[in-house]
Design an enzyme around this catalytic site. Structure first.
Site, PDB file in Angstrom:
ATOM      1  N   ARG A  66     -27.028  68.982  57.243  1.00  0.00           N
ATOM      2  CA  ARG A  66     -27.632  70.281  57.551  1.00  0.00           C
ATOM      3  C   ARG A  66     -26.937  71.379  56.746  1.00  0.00           C
ATOM      4  NH1 ARG A  66     -28.421  71.567  63.747  1.00  0.00           N
ATOM      5  NH2 ARG A  66     -29.734  73.218  62.879  1.00  0.00           N
ATOM      6  N   CYS A  89     -22.539  77.265  64.141  1.00  0.00           N
ATOM      7  CA  CYS A  89     -23.220  75.966  64.093  1.00  0.00           C
ATOM      8  C   CYS A  89     -24.716  76.243  64.035  1.00  0.00           C
ATOM      9  CB  CYS A  89     -22.827  75.109  65.298  1.00  0.00           C
ATOM     10  SG  CYS A  89     -23.185  75.875  66.891  1.00  0.00           S
TER      11      CYS A  89
END
Length: 282
Positions: A180, A238
């Site tokens: 990611r 995050c």
């Protein structure tokens, strides 16, 4: 337990639960894409633990500016904490069934709200099971109402501008999975990639194979390799401010303080004016 502690071991918790004044136990069963946390809790939890719903009790409603899990209003969090039975001076132990990557959100929020004696069960529910300790099933009755008073400021936070500044003049860690960070996949947020200047530090790499945190000296070496030092100004983000809290717990074990960017990538990527980087490099 003292305010400086981050974790409690299974053996310590088992002893505390046999004491005259056991800690408040919070079960934060949550995982991205799994809406059945309450069902998992009902199927088996540590005796006396109270179920905590991350989406509704540990976050405000989602939105572009705040991301998928904005910080809850402190009054709402206090109402929830009292419903869980949190009382002034009574220790709190938090766990989940995923290495504490979700439970750390409750740990962070309560520490931010100046609840001093709150720790993560090291190894989470898996460690409790591995020790052969009993589980309770079903939905227990509500605990006695707590009286805790929450106040902000126990842990540092930053916003998108602060995160951008840390990425250029301090150390901004991206706690998401490496793919990611590189922008190869993006399962939930508006754009793929990472905040320019951020350093990849996947949360999962803070854990040993059994789901416990790596030893503090190993974590310190890991974060030093990412650029942390005694004088570093550190921030963490995050996807939506959940697993970043776990990274902050790991940093605390290693002796580093760090600010949370609650909106994280979900808020950053929703703003078209914010740039996105891809690839392995910050």
């Amino acid at each position: 337990m003292t305010a400086a502690r981050v974790t409690t071991t299974v053996a310590e918790l088992a002893g505390l639960l046999r004491s005259a004044e056991p800690p408040v136990m919070l079960d934060v069963r949550w995982a991205l894409g799994d809406p059945y946390g309450r069902a998992h809790y009902t199927a088996g939890h540590i005796p006396g633990a109270v179920y905590v719903d991350l989406d509704t009790e540990l976050a405000a409603p989602p939105g572009p500016e705040g991301g998928r899990h904005p910080l809850p209003d402190l009054a709402d969090l206090q109402d929830a904490a009292r419903k869980w039975g949190v009382r002034a001076g009574r220790p709190v132990v938090v766990y989940d069934d995923s290495g504490n990557t979700a439970a750390a959100r409750a740990w962070w929020l309560l520490r931010y709200a100046q609840v001093a004696e709150v720790t993560l069960l090291n190894g989470a529910l898996g460690a409790w099971r591995s020790a052969g300790l009993p589980l309770e099933t079903g939905l227990p009755g509500a605990p006695s109402e707590g009286d805790v008073v929450l106040r902000p400021g126990g842990l540092p936070v930053t916003d998108a501008d602060g995160a951008a500044e840390l990425a250029s003049t301090g150390l901004l860690l991206d706690a998401r999975a490496a793919e990611r960070y590189r922008g190869e996949v993006e399962p939930v947020d508006p754009r793929a990639g990472h905040i320019p200047g951020a350093v990849s530090a996947p949360t999962g790499e803070n854990l040993a194979a059994d789901g416990t945190f790596l030893p503090p000296e190993v974590l310190r070496e890991r974060f030093a390799g990412k650029g942390a030092d005694e004088n570093a100004r550190i921030g963490v983000y995050c996807g939506s401010g959940v697993t970043a809290a776990h990274q902050i717990a790991a940093l605390a074990l290693a002796g580093y303080a760090a600010a949370l960017f609650p909106g994280s990538w979900s808020a950053w990527s929703a703003d078209p004016a914010r740039p996105a980087a891809k690839g392995d490099r910050p």
